[in-house]
Design an enzyme around this catalytic site. Sequence first.
Site, PDB file in Angstrom:
ATOM      1  N   ASN A 179       0.829  -1.213   0.000  1.00 38.87           N
ATOM      2  CA  ASN A 179       0.000   0.000   0.000  1.00 38.87           C
ATOM      3  C   ASN A 179       0.863   1.262   0.000  1.00 38.87           C
ATOM      4  OD1 ASN A 179      -2.252  -1.608   0.198  1.00 38.87           O
ATOM      5  ND2 ASN A 179      -2.407  -1.416   2.417  1.00 38.87           N
TER       6      ASN A 179
ATOM      7  N   TYR B 164      -7.283 -12.098   4.407  1.00 37.69           N
ATOM      8  CA  TYR B 164      -7.871 -11.670   5.668  1.00 37.69           C
ATOM      9  C   TYR B 164      -9.312 -11.260   5.456  1.00 37.69           C
ATOM     10  CZ  TYR B 164      -7.170  -6.415   5.586  1.00 37.69           C
ATOM     11  OH  TYR B 164      -7.190  -5.061   5.357  1.00 37.69           O
TER      12      TYR B 164
ATOM     13  N   ASP C  21      -6.298 -15.360   7.675  1.00 39.89           N
ATOM     14  CA  ASP C  21      -6.157 -16.714   7.164  1.00 39.89           C
ATOM     15  C   ASP C  21      -4.873 -16.704   6.334  1.00 39.89           C
ATOM     16  OD1 ASP C  21      -6.417 -19.256   6.186  1.00 39.89           O
ATOM     17  OD2 ASP C  21      -7.983 -18.748   4.738  1.00 39.89           O
ATOM     18  N   ARG C  22      -3.752 -16.714   7.032  1.00 44.60           N
ATOM     19  CA  ARG C  22      -2.480 -16.520   6.343  1.00 44.60           C
ATOM     20  C   ARG C  22      -1.396 -17.486   6.825  1.00 44.60           C
ATOM     21  NH1 ARG C  22      -1.194 -10.333   8.152  1.00 44.60           N
ATOM     22  NH2 ARG C  22       0.502 -10.613   6.651  1.00 44.60           N
TER      23      ARG C  22
ATOM     24  N   THR D  77       0.294   8.712  15.547  1.00 43.01           N
ATOM     25  CA  THR D  77      -1.098   9.127  15.493  1.00 43.01           C
ATOM     26  C   THR D  77      -1.805   8.608  16.725  1.00 43.01           C
ATOM     27  OG1 THR D  77      -1.547   7.131  14.292  1.00 43.01           O
ATOM     28  CG2 THR D  77      -1.396   9.126  12.994  1.00 43.01           C
TER      29      THR D  77
ATOM     30  N   GLY E 151      -5.238  13.210  17.264  1.00 41.14           N
ATOM     31  CA  GLY E 151      -4.410  13.913  16.303  1.00 41.14           C
ATOM     32  C   GLY E 151      -3.222  13.112  15.834  1.00 41.14           C
TER      33      GLY E 151
ATOM     34  N   GLY F 224      -6.217   0.652   5.326  1.00 39.14           N
ATOM     35  CA  GLY F 224      -5.340   1.348   4.388  1.00 39.14           C
ATOM     36  C   GLY F 224      -5.133   2.810   4.744  1.00 39.14           C
TER      37      GLY F 224
ATOM     38  N   ASP G  57      -1.691   3.250   6.307  1.00 37.93           N
ATOM     39  CA  ASP G  57      -0.635   3.149   5.292  1.00 37.93           C
ATOM     40  C   ASP G  57      -0.608   4.399   4.416  1.00 37.93           C
ATOM     41  OD1 ASP G  57      -0.108   0.603   6.255  1.00 37.93           O
ATOM     42  OD2 ASP G  57      -1.512  -0.324   4.862  1.00 37.93           O
TER      43      ASP G  57
ATOM     44  N   ASP H  78      -7.608  -1.509   0.236  1.00 42.45           N
ATOM     45  CA  ASP H  78      -6.502  -1.115   1.122  1.00 42.45           C
ATOM     46  C   ASP H  78      -5.560  -0.125   0.445  1.00 42.45           C
ATOM     47  OD1 ASP H  78      -7.675  -3.511   2.164  1.00 42.45           O
ATOM     48  OD2 ASP H  78      -5.966  -3.639   3.517  1.00 42.45           O
TER      49      ASP H  78
END
Length: 315
Positions: free
Chosen positions: A40, A91, A107-108, A229, A234, A258, A261, A296
């Site tokens: 991403n 996922y 699921d990885r 963050t 903020g 996303g 990213d 994403d």
Amino acid sequence: MTTYDLTTLGEAQIRLTVPRGDRLATCRELRLTPAGSEANVAGLLAQLDRRTAFASVIPHGDLAQRFIDEYRAVGVDLSYCVRCEGRMALYFMEPGDPPLPAKVVYDRLYTRFREIRPETFDWDGLLDTRVLFVTGITAALTDNTGDTVAWAVREAARRGVKVALDVNYRSLLWTADKARSVLEPLLEHVAILFCSRPDGIKVFGLEGDGPAVNAALRGRYGLDHVVSTDAIHGCYYCGIEGERVYGIEPVRVTDRPGAGDALVGGALHGYLNGNVMEGVNYGLRTSKLALTHYGDLTHLTPSELEIPTTADILR
Ligand SMILES: O=C(O)C(=O)C[C@H](O)[C@H](O)COP(=O)(O)O
């Protein structure tokens, strides 16, 4: 001149999202979108005319092709990806509506990416770059992926390549203690760190508000730049350019994954320009854009970096 502005490695994934108003246990349709934190960031920067490459181990087949098409279309160089037999990482996500929180089901397991070693990739090519970007997600998967990330960070530093690290702590993948033990030794090689306030508290045992956690990270690890963050209050910068607090304005959320990213990608665009403080402003815009559409990967044009924002500097 280096070949790339930014290179990165990570797992290629497909996200399967439950429609709003339904549950994973009962839904009859899922929205399929490609995913992967590092991809991403590379994809966002490619759309801002940065030269980026993403390395992975990707199986053959239609799901993988969907991933490849998505990131190649925006200009990411995928030529360092190794192809193999095997399965694609998935996922599932329930977006959640109050009082239900969003829910992720990974699921990885058993992907070939989990077996990577430093020798898997062509580092002469990948480290011909201004920045190497890595995340805690890849470091978390297995000892192999953790060792490969650590090796890459050290090798990048040895070759004078700047390292950007996003802690991106995922409690479904590892414990906070394990995350600290793997990531902390890398920080001496990191030029720009992304770490949310909650991650700073959980993983590094820090306390206080956003600026305090940020400053503590910088002080403890001697980092040039820290961006963090706190989804509610903020975004914070602390580093050799000074200190800044940025406001976050509420936006209507179409699809949340996303956005983090996108913030990292925007900030790194600024870093590559030599101005991280301005980069965080870009990041706030790109993460806002990320929330407006599905997927994403955030899709944008360079001119959209200028969209108006009221994320004014508060201090
Ligand atoms: O969870 C993982 O392993 C992934 O890489 C999937 C996603 O693409 C990113 O996690 C999105 O991250 P955010 O921008 O923080 O929403």
